[in-house]
Design a protein around this motif. Sequence first.
Motif, PDB file in Angstrom:
ATOM      1  N   GLY A  33      14.121  -1.318   0.125  1.00  0.00           N
ATOM      2  CA  GLY A  33      13.475  -0.029  -0.111  1.00  0.00           C
ATOM      3  C   GLY A  33      13.688   0.986   0.992  1.00  0.00           C
ATOM      4  N   GLY A  34      14.638   0.723   1.884  1.00  0.00           N
ATOM      5  CA  GLY A  34      14.910   1.651   2.969  1.00  0.00           C
ATOM      6  C   GLY A  34      15.721   2.842   2.499  1.00  0.00           C
ATOM      7  N   ASP A  35      15.497   3.971   3.125  1.00  0.00           N
ATOM      8  CA  ASP A  35      16.263   5.181   2.871  1.00  0.00           C
ATOM      9  C   ASP A  35      17.204   5.367   4.058  1.00  0.00           C
ATOM     10  OD1 ASP A  35      16.919   7.670   1.536  1.00  0.00           O
ATOM     11  OD2 ASP A  35      15.838   8.659   3.176  1.00  0.00           O
ATOM     12  N   LYS A  53       5.560   7.545  -0.573  1.00  0.00           N
ATOM     13  CA  LYS A  53       4.803   6.560   0.201  1.00  0.00           C
ATOM     14  C   LYS A  53       4.918   5.183  -0.439  1.00  0.00           C
ATOM     15  CE  LYS A  53       1.237   8.753   2.826  1.00  0.00           C
ATOM     16  NZ  LYS A  53      -0.180   8.780   3.115  1.00  0.00           N
ATOM     17  N   THR A  54       5.090   4.188   0.401  1.00  0.00           N
ATOM     18  CA  THR A  54       5.138   2.799  -0.036  1.00  0.00           C
ATOM     19  C   THR A  54       4.150   2.037   0.825  1.00  0.00           C
ATOM     20  OG1 THR A  54       7.500   3.110  -0.436  1.00  0.00           O
ATOM     21  CG2 THR A  54       6.687   0.856  -0.461  1.00  0.00           C
ATOM     22  N   PRO A  55       3.086   1.469   0.241  1.00  0.00           N
ATOM     23  CA  PRO A  55       2.061   0.824   1.060  1.00  0.00           C
ATOM     24  C   PRO A  55       2.589  -0.318   1.925  1.00  0.00           C
ATOM     25  CG  PRO A  55       1.393   0.928  -1.256  1.00  0.00           C
ATOM     26  CD  PRO A  55       2.788   1.434  -1.179  1.00  0.00           C
ATOM     27  N   ASP A 144       1.735  -1.424  16.143  1.00  0.00           N
ATOM     28  CA  ASP A 144       1.406  -0.681  14.918  1.00  0.00           C
ATOM     29  C   ASP A 144       2.213  -1.200  13.726  1.00  0.00           C
ATOM     30  OD1 ASP A 144      -0.362   0.914  16.326  1.00  0.00           O
ATOM     31  OD2 ASP A 144       1.042   2.582  16.541  1.00  0.00           O
ATOM     32  N   ALA A 145       3.518  -1.414  13.932  1.00  0.00           N
ATOM     33  CA  ALA A 145       4.364  -1.909  12.839  1.00  0.00           C
ATOM     34  C   ALA A 145       3.936  -3.308  12.422  1.00  0.00           C
ATOM     35  CB  ALA A 145       5.835  -1.905  13.255  1.00  0.00           C
ATOM     36  N   LEU A 146       3.677  -4.159  13.397  1.00  0.00           N
ATOM     37  CA  LEU A 146       3.308  -5.539  13.096  1.00  0.00           C
ATOM     38  C   LEU A 146       1.961  -5.609  12.370  1.00  0.00           C
ATOM     39  CD1 LEU A 146       4.338  -8.406  13.422  1.00  0.00           C
ATOM     40  CD2 LEU A 146       3.101  -8.524  15.574  1.00  0.00           C
ATOM     41  N   GLU A 147       0.991  -4.829  12.813  1.00  0.00           N
ATOM     42  CA  GLU A 147      -0.318  -4.823  12.154  1.00  0.00           C
ATOM     43  C   GLU A 147      -0.218  -4.263  10.742  1.00  0.00           C
ATOM     44  OE1 GLU A 147      -2.997  -2.839  14.856  1.00  0.00           O
ATOM     45  OE2 GLU A 147      -3.154  -4.612  16.138  1.00  0.00           O
ATOM     46  N   SER A 148       0.584  -3.234  10.559  1.00  0.00           N
ATOM     47  CA  SER A 148       0.760  -2.651   9.230  1.00  0.00           C
ATOM     48  C   SER A 148       1.496  -3.601   8.292  1.00  0.00           C
ATOM     49  CB  SER A 148       1.526  -1.324   9.343  1.00  0.00           C
ATOM     50  OG  SER A 148       1.683  -0.739   8.079  1.00  0.00           O
ATOM     51  N   ALA A 149       2.431  -4.383   8.845  1.00  0.00           N
ATOM     52  CA  ALA A 149       3.231  -5.306   8.029  1.00  0.00           C
ATOM     53  C   ALA A 149       2.418  -6.498   7.535  1.00  0.00           C
ATOM     54  CB  ALA A 149       4.437  -5.793   8.824  1.00  0.00           C
TER      55      ALA A 149
END
Length: 185
Positions: A33-35, A53-55, A144-149
Amino acid sequence: GFTPLSATLTPRALIELLNAYFDEMCPILKAEGGDIDKFIGDAIMAEFGVPLKTPDHAHRALSAAIRLKAVSQDFRHWMHARFPERNLPEFGIGIGVHTGQAVVGNIGTTQRMEYTAIGDSVNLASRLEGMTKTVGCVILASRDALESAGSGFALGKASTITVKGRTQPVDVFEILGFEEPATNV
């Protein structure tokens, strides 16, 4: 290792190598799903969760990073088989992953516009990619990335680093791969 590589190969051979590399990497980014924003020399800039947006954008970005890491190992073999006589420097990649707000759209002049993402979160992801050599890892993700993932990722080194352009330190984690599921014995 792009600079020593570019000094070793002819421009034509370097373009062949980069095109083959991009041919391997870009389908992985798209599948997650990457642009694909742009190519910057040997780098690929990609965003997840845009233009819509992609949750689960952070999870997709880390999954793509793990898959890119695996494919880069295979690409190393292709490179040495394709250019056996060149005594090429060791091939390796670095991937920086961060999540946050960015401005995404057409940026430029009335003569030339380019669709891209800008902002502090984009700069931090780029800085993390640049720190992979210093930290000694392939994939470096912000807290931030790890917590969101969410869960599901095996972690290696954890560090707090200061990056150029930021006064606040950033907690970062080496992403080794996918977490192995627990088994009952």
